[in-house]
Write an enzyme that holds these catalytic residues in place. Structure first.
Site, PDB file in Angstrom:
ATOM      1  N   HIS A 162      34.570  28.977  35.877  1.00  0.00           N
ATOM      2  CA  HIS A 162      33.764  30.063  36.449  1.00  0.00           C
ATOM      3  C   HIS A 162      32.645  29.560  37.359  1.00  0.00           C
ATOM      4  O   HIS A 162      31.481  29.533  36.943  1.00  0.00           O
ATOM      5  CB  HIS A 162      33.134  30.888  35.320  1.00  0.00           C
ATOM      6  CG  HIS A 162      34.128  31.644  34.516  1.00  0.00           C
ATOM      7  ND1 HIS A 162      34.708  32.808  34.956  1.00  0.00           N
ATOM      8  CD2 HIS A 162      34.678  31.384  33.302  1.00  0.00           C
ATOM      9  CE1 HIS A 162      35.556  33.252  34.050  1.00  0.00           C
ATOM     10  NE2 HIS A 162      35.564  32.405  33.042  1.00  0.00           N
ATOM     11  N   GLU A 212      31.262  31.151  39.541  1.00  0.00           N
ATOM     12  CA  GLU A 212      30.360  32.290  39.799  1.00  0.00           C
ATOM     13  C   GLU A 212      29.217  32.374  38.791  1.00  0.00           C
ATOM     14  O   GLU A 212      28.250  33.091  39.011  1.00  0.00           O
ATOM     15  CB  GLU A 212      31.152  33.605  39.835  1.00  0.00           C
ATOM     16  CG  GLU A 212      31.634  34.159  38.484  1.00  0.00           C
ATOM     17  CD  GLU A 212      32.962  33.580  38.001  1.00  0.00           C
ATOM     18  OE1 GLU A 212      33.379  32.524  38.527  1.00  0.00           O
ATOM     19  OE2 GLU A 212      33.567  34.183  37.091  1.00  0.00           O
ATOM     20  N   CYS A 241      39.606  32.024  36.606  1.00  0.00           N
ATOM     21  CA  CYS A 241      39.991  32.292  35.224  1.00  0.00           C
ATOM     22  C   CYS A 241      41.028  33.423  35.148  1.00  0.00           C
ATOM     23  O   CYS A 241      42.174  33.209  35.504  1.00  0.00           O
ATOM     24  CB  CYS A 241      38.748  32.569  34.377  1.00  0.00           C
ATOM     25  SG  CYS A 241      39.065  32.447  32.603  1.00  0.00           S
TER      26      CYS A 241
END
Lengths: 294, 192
Positions: free
Chosen positions: B166, B168, B78
């Site tokens: 994302h 993560e 991002c």
């Protein structure tokens, strides 16, 4: 296939703000200064807390024109405040396409009993809390982010420290409790047991927790970060100081480098006058904003 | 060598959790000195405008760029992708080392943030797109490694990978396996 505004997306957005500083602004010009200084977001409000305190009267959501002007001026996220329980102000902010709604005790509450049910609104919410029970109640209502209430507009960090310490103490209590003690804890805190279960799973509050209310210096910001906050809100501390841009930049750098004393010395130099603070003991109980909401 | 996570602001804690799950050593990058023992780099999600501002203070990005240009595996998610791409923010240059064009907040504001199904290499998982950028064009030599339907959402140029979403926030096993390979081998990891 896309699914918009899931809780994961709301909570995830708050995660992206971590380690950052969110600054109160009352117009586009201040928003521009905040963006330039490195703020991760700006919070649009009618008057900054120190002025609300000085001038009194009913404090409401910012005017639509000001909010739109701020949104058109900066590329960073724009937040705005709605009164506690004022779900129509929240609907208006949602329609405006604001990035985050702060259901805030700094504004005059619209409902003495109820907070807004936040699940149905696409825009994520941040709420103030003074302890773990209050944080869990707001998360239960759908808040995607929590902040300490502190005591806004005082330039005095003592209440934010009190609230953060109280929150941490509560979390530790939940984590060290035996399975059988959980429902009793939920009863004592007045907190949904489901949220307490999430705390046990993740070892922390299930949403991001920022510091707010009374942060006026780079050292205040670093103090709140060292106490375990995920980031900071600064209200009156910036635009009530002698040199707002300089101070805003210093607080941003201090928030990133909160555990680096050499950096903190560097950014604490030549800041000009801080805002004039207020002793909490000098406030009448009815003047304490943190008492609003429950 | 450790994996360095840029930790000025943003989702660096989440990337750190991913690295813990694959048992990689890590270091948080805040100053130039932190780059010394770094053998791979992660640029997290967050606000690119803020990150650019915060690093100015110690000229971190110039050193970061030199490090990435030595060919070490580098992942940007991002805002991390925005920093890698050809871009300028508030008149300031980004790292400018990944040949693709980016439209910041390409889907709109937060109310338009979503979860979507992504084909990333040869697996499909749901990921969060948060005020995400769009990749509007890619240069020659840049491979597409992730798509959402027909839209490009991830690219790779040799040792550099940029994703608009994302991973993560989910830590899907497919992603962790890919990450483990990537931080070890960099450009040798397969594409679509």
């Amino acid at each position: 296939m896309k699914i918009e505004s899931t809780f994961k997306v709301k909570k995830g957005f708050a995660e992206m703000l971590k380690g950052g500083v969110i600054m109160d602004v009352v117009n586009a010009e201040q928003a521009k200064i905040a963006e330039k200084s490195g703020a991760v977001a700006v919070m649009a409000l009618e008057r900054i807390p120190a002025d609300i305190r000085a001038e009194g009267g009913v404090s409401r959501m910012s005017s639509v024109e000001v909010i739109q002007e701020v949104m058109n001026t900066v590329s960073i996220p724009v937040m705005a405040k709605a009164r506690i329980g004022h779900f129509v102000e929240a609907q208006i902010l949602e329609e405006l396409g604001i990035d985050f709604i702060d259901e805030s005790e700094v504004l005059t509450p619209a409902d003495e009993v109820n907070h807004i049910s936040k699940h149905e609104i696409k825009t994520p919410f941040v709420n103030g809390a003074t302890d773990i029970g209050e944080a869990c109640r707001r998360i239960g209502e759908g808040a995607a982010m929590i902040r300490t209430k502190g005591e806004a507009g005082t330039g005095n960090v003592i209440e934010a420290v009190r609230h953060m310490r109280s929150m941490t103490k509560g979390i530790n209590e939940v984590l060290s409790a035996d399975e059988n003690e959980l429902m009793a804890l939920a009863k004592n805190y007045g907190a949904p047991v489901t949220v307490l279960n999430s705390i046990r799973e993740s070892g922390r509050l299930p949403v991001v927790n920022f510091a707010a209310g009374g942060i006026a210096t780079p050292a205040d910001a670093a103090l709140m970060m060292q106490l375990g906050c995920d980031g900071v809100f600064v209200g009156s501390g910036i635009f009530k100081s002698g040199d707002p841009l300089e101070r805003a930049e210093a607080i941003v750098i201090a928030t990133t480098n909160y555990d680096n004393p050499a950096k903190l010395v560097e950014v604490s130099k030549n800041l000009g006058e801080p805002m004039v603070g207020i002793n909490i003991d000098d406030l009448h109980e009815s003047e304490k904003l943190a008492k609003r909401g429950w | 060598m450790k994996t360095g996570i840029l930790a000025l602001q943003g989702s660096f804690q989440e990337h750190l959790e991913s690295l813990k799950l694959i048992e990689r050593d890590f270091i948080l990058i805040r100053t130039v000195d932190d780059l010394e023992e770094v053998g791979s780099i992660i640029l997290p999600g967050g606000e690119s405008t803020s990150m650019i501002k915060i690093q100015e203070n110690n000229d971190l990005f110039n050193h970061l760029k030199i490090k990435i240009l030595t060919g070490i595996p580098t992942l940007g998610t991002c805002a991390g992708l925005i920093l890698l791409a050809k871009n300028s923010i508030l008149g300031k240059s980004t790292l400018n080392i990944l040949d693709c064009d980016i439209e910041r907040n390409g889907y709109g504001r937060q109310n338009q943030s979503f979860e979507g199904k992504v084909q990333f290499n040869n697996f499909n998982d749901n990921y969060c797109f948060i005020r995400a950028p769009k990749i509007t064009s890619v240069g020659s030599g840049v491979k597409v490694i992730a798509k959402m339907e027909d839209e490009i959402v991830g690219v790779q140029s040799n040792n550099i990978v940029g994703l608009t979403f994302h991973p993560e926030l989910n830590n899907e096993q497919n992603y962790l396996n890919w990450l483990d390979n990537f931080v070890m081998k960099g450009s040798n990891v397969g594409a679509l």
